[in-house]
Design an enzyme around this catalytic site. Structure first.
Site, PDB file in Angstrom:
ATOM      1  N   SER A   1      26.940 -45.016 -16.936  1.00  0.00           N
ATOM      2  CA  SER A   1      26.973 -44.338 -15.756  1.00  0.00           C
ATOM      3  C   SER A   1      27.900 -43.482 -15.533  1.00  0.00           C
ATOM      4  O   SER A   1      29.071 -43.747 -15.660  1.00  0.00           O
ATOM      5  CB  SER A   1      26.329 -45.141 -14.624  1.00  0.00           C
ATOM      6  OG  SER A   1      26.650 -44.388 -13.469  1.00  0.00           O
TER       7      SER A   1
ATOM      8  N   LYS B   1      16.448 -37.633 -18.172  1.00  0.00           N
ATOM      9  CA  LYS B   1      15.928 -38.785 -17.687  1.00  0.00           C
ATOM     10  C   LYS B   1      15.467 -38.378 -16.205  1.00  0.00           C
ATOM     11  O   LYS B   1      15.912 -37.792 -15.541  1.00  0.00           O
ATOM     12  CB  LYS B   1      17.282 -39.757 -17.480  1.00  0.00           C
ATOM     13  CG  LYS B   1      17.059 -41.064 -16.699  1.00  0.00           C
ATOM     14  CD  LYS B   1      18.081 -42.017 -16.645  1.00  0.00           C
ATOM     15  CE  LYS B   1      17.877 -43.443 -15.644  1.00  0.00           C
ATOM     16  NZ  LYS B   1      17.925 -43.247 -14.427  1.00  0.00           N
TER      17      LYS B   1
ATOM     18  N   HIS C   1      13.668 -43.422 -11.138  1.00  0.00           N
ATOM     19  CA  HIS C   1      14.956 -44.159 -10.503  1.00  0.00           C
ATOM     20  C   HIS C   1      15.025 -45.403 -10.072  1.00  0.00           C
ATOM     21  O   HIS C   1      15.576 -45.791  -9.059  1.00  0.00           O
ATOM     22  CB  HIS C   1      15.612 -42.913  -9.643  1.00  0.00           C
ATOM     23  CG  HIS C   1      16.935 -42.700  -9.620  1.00  0.00           C
ATOM     24  ND1 HIS C   1      18.014 -41.452 -10.409  1.00  0.00           N
ATOM     25  CD2 HIS C   1      18.306 -43.462  -9.472  1.00  0.00           C
ATOM     26  CE1 HIS C   1      19.224 -41.701 -10.404  1.00  0.00           C
ATOM     27  NE2 HIS C   1      19.266 -43.063  -9.634  1.00  0.00           N
TER      28      HIS C   1
ATOM     29  N   TYR D   1      25.461 -35.967 -14.364  1.00  0.00           N
ATOM     30  CA  TYR D   1      24.627 -35.205 -13.133  1.00  0.00           C
ATOM     31  C   TYR D   1      25.123 -33.814 -13.509  1.00  0.00           C
ATOM     32  O   TYR D   1      26.320 -33.643 -13.949  1.00  0.00           O
ATOM     33  CB  TYR D   1      24.760 -35.648 -11.846  1.00  0.00           C
ATOM     34  CG  TYR D   1      24.367 -36.931 -11.547  1.00  0.00           C
ATOM     35  CD1 TYR D   1      22.725 -37.106 -11.579  1.00  0.00           C
ATOM     36  CD2 TYR D   1      24.799 -38.411 -11.320  1.00  0.00           C
ATOM     37  CE1 TYR D   1      22.023 -38.262 -11.196  1.00  0.00           C
ATOM     38  CE2 TYR D   1      23.957 -39.474 -10.938  1.00  0.00           C
ATOM     39  CZ  TYR D   1      22.682 -39.294 -10.810  1.00  0.00           C
ATOM     40  OH  TYR D   1      22.008 -40.468 -10.418  1.00  0.00           O
TER      41      TYR D   1
ATOM     42  N   THR E   1      20.419 -36.926 -15.772  1.00  0.00           N
ATOM     43  CA  THR E   1      19.516 -37.435 -14.919  1.00  0.00           C
ATOM     44  C   THR E   1      19.161 -36.176 -14.076  1.00  0.00           C
ATOM     45  O   THR E   1      19.844 -35.525 -13.614  1.00  0.00           O
ATOM     46  CB  THR E   1      20.104 -38.718 -14.304  1.00  0.00           C
ATOM     47  OG1 THR E   1      20.477 -39.560 -14.972  1.00  0.00           O
ATOM     48  CG2 THR E   1      19.000 -39.212 -13.167  1.00  0.00           C
TER      49      THR E   1
HETATM   50  C1  LIG Z   1      22.546 -50.199  -8.421  1.00  0.00           C
HETATM   51  C2  LIG Z   1      21.869 -49.054  -9.325  1.00  0.00           C
HETATM   52  C3  LIG Z   1      22.682 -47.863  -9.726  1.00  0.00           C
HETATM   53  C4  LIG Z   1      22.125 -46.873 -10.429  1.00  0.00           C
HETATM   54  N1  LIG Z   1      22.822 -45.809 -10.936  1.00  0.00           N
HETATM   55  C5  LIG Z   1      22.282 -44.885 -11.769  1.00  0.00           C
HETATM   56  C6  LIG Z   1      23.205 -43.835 -12.352  1.00  0.00           C
HETATM   57  O1  LIG Z   1      24.255 -43.618 -11.953  1.00  0.00           O
HETATM   58  N2  LIG Z   1      22.596 -42.874 -12.909  1.00  0.00           N
HETATM   59  C7  LIG Z   1      21.336 -42.767 -13.135  1.00  0.00           C
HETATM   60  O2  LIG Z   1      20.766 -41.987 -13.901  1.00  0.00           O
HETATM   61  N3  LIG Z   1      20.367 -43.773 -12.733  1.00  0.00           N
HETATM   62  C8  LIG Z   1      20.904 -44.744 -12.074  1.00  0.00           C
HETATM   63  N4  LIG Z   1      20.150 -45.816 -11.563  1.00  0.00           N
HETATM   64  C9  LIG Z   1      18.750 -45.908 -11.904  1.00  0.00           C
HETATM   65  C10 LIG Z   1      18.550 -46.673 -13.230  1.00  0.00           C
HETATM   66  O3  LIG Z   1      19.035 -45.929 -14.555  1.00  0.00           O
HETATM   67  C11 LIG Z   1      17.081 -46.988 -13.588  1.00  0.00           C
HETATM   68  O4  LIG Z   1      16.432 -45.667 -13.705  1.00  0.00           O
HETATM   69  C12 LIG Z   1      16.376 -47.739 -12.652  1.00  0.00           C
HETATM   70  O5  LIG Z   1      17.102 -48.765 -11.982  1.00  0.00           O
HETATM   71  C13 LIG Z   1      14.939 -48.284 -13.190  1.00  0.00           C
HETATM   72  O6  LIG Z   1      15.301 -49.464 -14.033  1.00  0.00           O
HETATM   73  P1  LIG Z   1      15.094 -51.051 -13.683  1.00  0.00           P
HETATM   74  O7  LIG Z   1      13.992 -51.012 -12.813  1.00  0.00           O
HETATM   75  O8  LIG Z   1      15.226 -51.882 -14.875  1.00  0.00           O
HETATM   76  O9  LIG Z   1      16.458 -51.178 -12.751  1.00  0.00           O
HETATM   77  C14 LIG Z   1      20.628 -46.897 -10.912  1.00  0.00           C
HETATM   78  C15 LIG Z   1      19.934 -48.006 -10.387  1.00  0.00           C
HETATM   79  C16 LIG Z   1      20.587 -49.084  -9.584  1.00  0.00           C
HETATM   80  C17 LIG Z   1      19.704 -50.518  -9.391  1.00  0.00           C
END
Ligand SMILES: Cc1cc2nc3c(=O)[nH]c(=O)nc-3n(C[C@H](O)[C@H](O)[C@H](O)COP(=O)(O)O)c2cc1C
Length: 305
Positions: A47, A170, A194, A70, A96
């Protein structure tokens, strides 16, 4: 279960989604996650909000890694991050696109969430110093002041012009955007909302996966994330046409429970469960997991056959 993604071979179609601030879960942060992913021979998407330096993660172990980005108001910051990722051997950029602005995360605001901002974003961080608890979520203010809300297809073109790395988008949830993404020359599409953290009532990704797969028509791989918690969820995603899935929170939880070993355990558990689901559905390879293996009823998956 072996799968190839952008030419990289993996023992299974399960990769690590980008999630920020792994030091919230474990003091070793993304280094522990990177080692867990490497031990499973799978790809980690690092990330933008990594709490370890990109250099530190790159040096921690030998593995194929992608970098998540981003588009900032300050394009030079995005460009610098891309160049750093490139020079450190990251193999793809995951842009993203579902966050031109941050969703309203009321729990974060209520809790006056203090998100440890990434050491990779020093240039953007000076604005952070004076944020007291008055302002609610620190992360929200950071996002408001740094993300570019004018994000558009032009930025994909711009990104292509500054890097030779393959770009995956994404945050695609419609056929229209999937088609535009392919036209824009991306190397992959990631169906994601997300983790439903941006907008309530955004469609569950499993319900839009198939329309995206049809629109992309095999031109590039389609990945999906959101709620993949069991091997059977991976199986359903494959049956609906995904090339691979990304897993976010479960890896985070494993990391919180037992650091590197915990994150590794989560990936291995999902692998074992997928193995079992495939065996019991009579599939000898991921190619044998087909649309005929799931029954849908409107938006709901009714059964696996
Ligand atoms: C704590 C947290 C931080 C995240 N940070 C990012 C990020 O920095 N960039 C991004 O594109 N998505 C981020 N996401 C989204 C995840 O990449 C993913 O799309 C989302 O959590 C769905 O997957 P999951 O249900 O397996 O968690 C974040 C999600 C969580 C829970």
């Amino acid at each position: 279960m072996s799968t190839s993604l952008l030419g990289y071979d993996m023992p299974s179609p399960i990769i690590v989604a980008p999630t920020g601030a792994h030091k919230l879960a474990n003091p070793e942060g993304e280094v522990a996650t990177a080692r867990a992913a490497a031990a499973c021979n799978t790809i980690m998407v690092l990330s933008f909000g990594s709490s370890c330096k990109i250099e530190e993660v790159a040096a921690s172990c030998d593995a194929v890694r992608f970098y998540q980005l981003y588009v900032y108001r300050r394009r030079d910051v995005s460009a610098t991050l891309v160049r750093r990722a490139e020079s450190l051997g990251f193999k793809a950029i995951v842009l993203t696109v579902d966050t031109p602005v941050l969703g309203r995360r009321e729990a974060d605001i209520r809790n006056k969430m203090v998100f440890p901002l990434s050491p990779n974003l020093e240039v953007l961080m000076s604005l952070d110093d004076d944020v007291g608890t008055e302002g609610g979520s620190k992360f929200e203010r950071f996002a408001r002041e740094t993300l570019d809300p004018s994000l558009s297809w032009k930025d994909v073109e711009w990104l292509k012009s500054i890097t030779s790395l393959p770009i995956l988008l994404k945050g695609i949830v419609t056929a229209e955007d999937a088609r535009k993404a392919v036209e824009a020359g991306v190397a992959g599409v990631i169906v994601s909302n997300h983790g439903a953290r941006q907008l309530d009532y955004a469609p569950p990704t499993i319900t839009v996966l198939e329309e995206v797969v049809k629109a992309v028509a095999g031109a590039v791989p389609v990945l999906v994330d959101g709620g993949i918690r069991r091997g059977t969820d991976v199986f359903k995603a494959l049956a609906l046409g995904a090339k691979a899935v990304m897993v976010g929170r479960p890896v985070f939880f494993g990391l919180a429970a037992r650091g590197e070993a915990g994150a590794r355990h989560v990936i291995e558990m999902l692998n074992r469960e997928l193995d079992l689901a495939m065996a019991l559905c009579g599939c000898r390879s991921v190619a044998e997991v087909t649309r005929r293996h799931v029954q849908t009823d409107g938006d709901r998956i009714r059964a696996m056959l």
